[in-house]
Design a protein around this motif. Structure first.
Motif, PDB file in Angstrom:
ATOM      1  N   LYS A  47       0.826  -1.200   0.000  1.00 40.65           N
ATOM      2  CA  LYS A  47       0.000   0.000   0.000  1.00 40.65           C
ATOM      3  C   LYS A  47       0.864   1.255   0.000  1.00 40.65           C
ATOM      4  N   TRP A  49       3.930   1.536  -1.049  1.00 39.35           N
ATOM      5  CA  TRP A  49       4.637   1.631  -2.315  1.00 39.35           C
ATOM      6  C   TRP A  49       3.704   2.157  -3.415  1.00 39.35           C
ATOM      7  N   THR A  50       2.474   1.641  -3.442  1.00 40.28           N
ATOM      8  CA  THR A  50       1.498   2.094  -4.432  1.00 40.28           C
ATOM      9  C   THR A  50       1.204   3.576  -4.255  1.00 40.28           C
ATOM     10  N   GLN A  54       1.994   7.093  -6.735  1.00 45.66           N
ATOM     11  CA  GLN A  54       0.937   7.988  -7.182  1.00 45.66           C
ATOM     12  C   GLN A  54       1.219   9.448  -6.869  1.00 45.66           C
TER      13      GLN A  54
END
Length: 242
Positions: A47, A49-50, A54
């Motif tokens: 999470k 890293w995502t 963004q």
């Protein structure tokens, strides 16, 4: 256990650069195949890293392209939509030990000892705060320093004595003199200084004019500091226990 080389080949079927011969990871490195990461921890990392992909536009590294340019280049190929900044090392390369009489009481005794040594004459020996040296290695290292004939400063931290105890129940560390060859201090005399179980100003030591070499466990921080101060490195990582 899955071989490290096959793991690398799966992740990077076409290697962006050639590793040092023989172009494989050493066989003694532990495989990542059996790594057990708790599911909640793995989900959290994924999470984070995502989210970072963004919202951020670049990554800052505490490193130098002159030393780590190959690997910064690899990251640029892996994440081409981001900017990559190597701004390190983030320690001053203008560091100069203080020799003024006004602060003599505030200086560590090891710096005062270095003041009395000739330029580039001392080899500084330290293996960080987490490396534990077996008694046999301590003896071999002490013997080598003694027979070398060179002036040295050896920092023995608590971790170095981590696996050698008088009593396993109360975990009392053996005195340093009992860890080293009998008569070591008497034979070495003023040629060597051993600092045991306490913090030392490593950056100031490496920046001292009398230090001509650094025997180290090759930790990232120690390597960075030594390179910044222009001190030659003698890597001693074999058979050390982490």
């Amino acid at each position: 256990m899955e071989d490290n080389r096959s793991v690398v080949n799966v992740i990077y079927p076409e290697k962006p650069f050639i590793l040092d011969p023989p172009d494989v990871l050493p066989s003694y490195l532990p495989s990542v195949a059996d790594t057990n990461i708790p599911s909640d921890c793995g989900a959290f990392i994924a999470k984070e890293w995502t989210l970072s992909l963004q919202i951020d536009v670049g990554i800052i590294y505490n490193g130098s392209r002159a030393v780590e340019g190959t690997y910064v280049g690899l990251l640029e190929k892996m994440y081409p939509l981001k900017k990559h900044f190597a701004v390190g090392p983030t320690i001053s390369n203008k560091f100069v030990p203080s020799h003024s009489k006004s602060d003599q009481n505030a200086r560590h005794e090891c710096i005062t000892w270095l003041d009395n040594q000739e330029k580039d004459s001392v080899i500084f020996v330290s293996f960080g705060t987490t490396v534990s040296l077996p008694e046999t290695v301590m003896h071999e290292l002490a013997t080598g320093l003694e027979k070398s004939g060179h002036t040295f400063m050896w920092v023995i931290r608590q971790a170095d004595k981590g696996d050698i105890f008088i009593d396993g129940d109360n975990q009392e560390a053996v005195e340093v003199k009992k860890l080293l060859p009998e008569g070591f201090f008497e034979r070495v005399g003023d040629r060597g200084m051993v600092v045991s179980g306490e913090w030392v100003p490593q950056l100031e030591i490496l920046g001292h004019l009398s230090v001509g070499g650094f025997m180290t466990h090759c930790g990232w921080g120690s390597l960075t500091e030594s390179m910044t101060m222009g001190v030659p490195i003698l890597g001693a990582i074999s058979n050390l226990s982490y």
